[in-house]
Each structure stands twice: as C-alpha cells, then as structure tokens.
Design a protein around this motif. Structure first.
Motif: not given
Length: 321
Positions: A123-130, A146-149, A239-245
């Motif tokens: 189980q990995a903690e989901n962490i998102v940096l802004l 919208t609760k997608f994050l 190697g970092i996952k990126v969420l691009n709007i």
C-alpha cells in the motif's frame, strides 16, 4: 508570552535560586550563567528544528555504534584502564561522525521522517505536489471540486515563497498572476475538502524551485501536478510521475473524425495562403482551407484531418459546398 519575557523570567529565577544557595555571590554567579545561556540561545536562533533533530539523531546513532564497537573491544585482552580510554575515544569519534553525516543529510532526514507511516508494503500513500504554475493557472479549483484528486496534497514552502515574490512583483501582470495564485490557494484550502499540507522542507543548496520540487518528489515518492511543459519533461526523465492539467484538458476535448460536419465562426487569417482560423468553445483551433474571404462569418465545414501537438489539438477542415 513573548521570548523577551521568558528570558527575563529565566534570568530572575536563576538569580533567586543562586541567592538561596550562596547569598549575593551565588546570585551573581547564577545570574551571569543565565545571561551566558541566553546569549548562547540568541546565537543559536538560526539553527533550524530540522537541523537540531538531525544532529540529535546522529548523536544517538553514534552513541549506539560506539557502544557496540566498545563491547567488541571488551572481549580482547586489554587492560581495564586502557579499555576505558578506548571507549571514550570511540564515543567521541562515532558521535562526531554521526552528527556530521546527519547534518549533511538533514534535508532528507527532515523531509522523510514526518511522512513515515506504518502500513502494508503493498500500500503506497498517494502524495501530490503542487507547483507554482498550477496554482496560478486556477483550474486546480475545479479539479479539486470534482474529487478527481485524492490522497495528500502537499504545497512546499518554497513554492509559497515564489508565489509571494510574484505577487509582490513590480510588474503589474506578474503581480496580478501572483495574487490570483494566492486566492486559488486559499480557495482549495477552504473549499476543496482535501487533505492539504504545507511542507516546511527546503533544499538551500538548490536555488531553482523546479529542481527543489523534483528532489522533494523523489524523496516523498510523490507525483507533481503542473502545467509547466519544461518541468513536466525534466521530472518525467528522472522517473517522477507527472499530472499535467494541459494534457488532461486535451484528452477531454471532443473527438472528431474526418468527414464530420461542424459550424465555426472564422476569426482571423491562417498561416498558409488563403486559410482562415476559428475556435471551438473549448479553445481548439480549427483551420479552414480556402476561406480567407469568409473571415468574420459563420460557415459550415467538413473535417479533413486532425493534428495532435504539444500545444493542443488542431482540426483542419474545408468549407462545405
């Protein structure tokens, strides 16, 4: 209760205690000692909590190592007096090395320790940096609603500092963007309902904010939410996952196929000869061939091809005859 009051209280309490022990001389010595301690405390005000905790951690590690190595020497035929001397030397050496190593890696220590969790390994903690760009952009508000994050949303302190510098800029456009970013941040903190944390960790040896963000994402095994194309590429390479709007917005645009009909208002000339350009409601550019004479009018067109670029989707059409 401010610091000055606490210091004065400590000074008087020490003088009174010294007077009870040794009359006036005791009061003078105790007061002088308290004053020296206060001066030392003032001199250490630049020492951060993370640095102090790292030093203590290194000291404890050094003491444990010295104890283990000293116990190993105790089974050898060494005189007791010599063994005591060896233990003292080992304690000094390992405590010094432990504190130096911990202080050199204080950034990693202060960043990782607050996020240690007892959880199953699968189980990995989901962490998102802004990053700064996504806060200034403003669309993060709607995405949060919208609760997608989900998971922990982290805003690094160095991102806040950069946002404040932009808001204090002498350039009116930058100042407006910075203030909009601060308003966006306030909105997502109060209305999003997500777990949002201001992270105190910093990397003083790294001046660039993007480089700090990448380093922090590596340490926390976090994703980066951004609209910055360059940061996206640099983080992905490492190697970092990126969420691009922007990529999300392009993916959500309506899909069109060659042969489909649409109605579009032509706004301006295109780059090529006799082209005209219009835009859909979502901002998608529509290029119409042989339509320069129809600029300013609303025409029916037929899709001929669709081109996906880094900047977005472009639809090529021709006027329906």
């Amino acid at each position: 209760m401010n610091l000055l009051f606490v210091r004065i209280l400590f000074l008087f309490a020490s003088a009174i205690l010294g007077y009870q022990v040794g009359d006036a001389a005791g009061a003078f010595i105790a007061g002088l000692s308290a004053l020296i301690i206060i001066l030392l405390e003032v001199g250490l005000r630049k020492v951060s909590v993370s640095g102090l905790s790292s030093a203590v951690f290194g000291l404890i590690l050094g003491l444990i190592t010295a104890k283990l190595v000293g116990d190993a020497f105790s089974v050898t035929p060494i005189a007791p007096d010599t063994l005591v001397f060896v233990r003292v030397i080992l304690t000094l050496i390992f405590c010094y090395l432990g504190m130096i190593m911990a202080l050199r890696g204080k950034d990693e220590f202060s960043v990782i320790v607050p996020y240690v969790r007892l959880r199953r390994q699968d189980q990995a903690e989901n962490i998102v940096l802004l990053d700064t760009s996504v806060i200034v952009d403003g669309r993060i508000i709607d995405i949060c609603k919208t609760k997608f994050l989900f998971g922990k949303i982290i805003i690094p302190k160095f991102v806040l500092r950069e946002l404040q510098q932009i808001a204090d800029s002498t350039d009116s456009i930058k100042r407006q963007r910075g203030r909009r970013g601060l308003e966006t941040l306030h909105t997502i903190q109060t209305e999003s309902g997500l777990d949002i944390v201001i992270h105190e960790g910093d990397f003083p040896e790294t001046p660039e904010v993007d480089a700090k963000l990448v380093k922090l994402a590596k340490l926390l095994e976090a994703k980066i939410l951004t609209v910055d194309f360059n940061l996206n590429r640099v983080a992905t390479i490492q190697g970092i996952k990126v969420l691009n709007i922007n990529e999300l917005a392009n993916a959500l645009k309506p899909v069109v196929f060659p042969g489909e009909q649409m109605q579009i208002k032509l706004i301006k000339e295109g780059k090529e000869h006799n082209q005209a350009v219009g835009y859909l409601d979502d901002g998608t550019m529509v290029v119409v061939e042989d339509a320069r004479r129809s600029i300013g009018q609303e025409v029916k067109v037929i899709v001929t091809s669709v081109l996906q670029t880094q900047a977005g989707r472009m639809i090529f059409t021709k006027i329906e005859r």
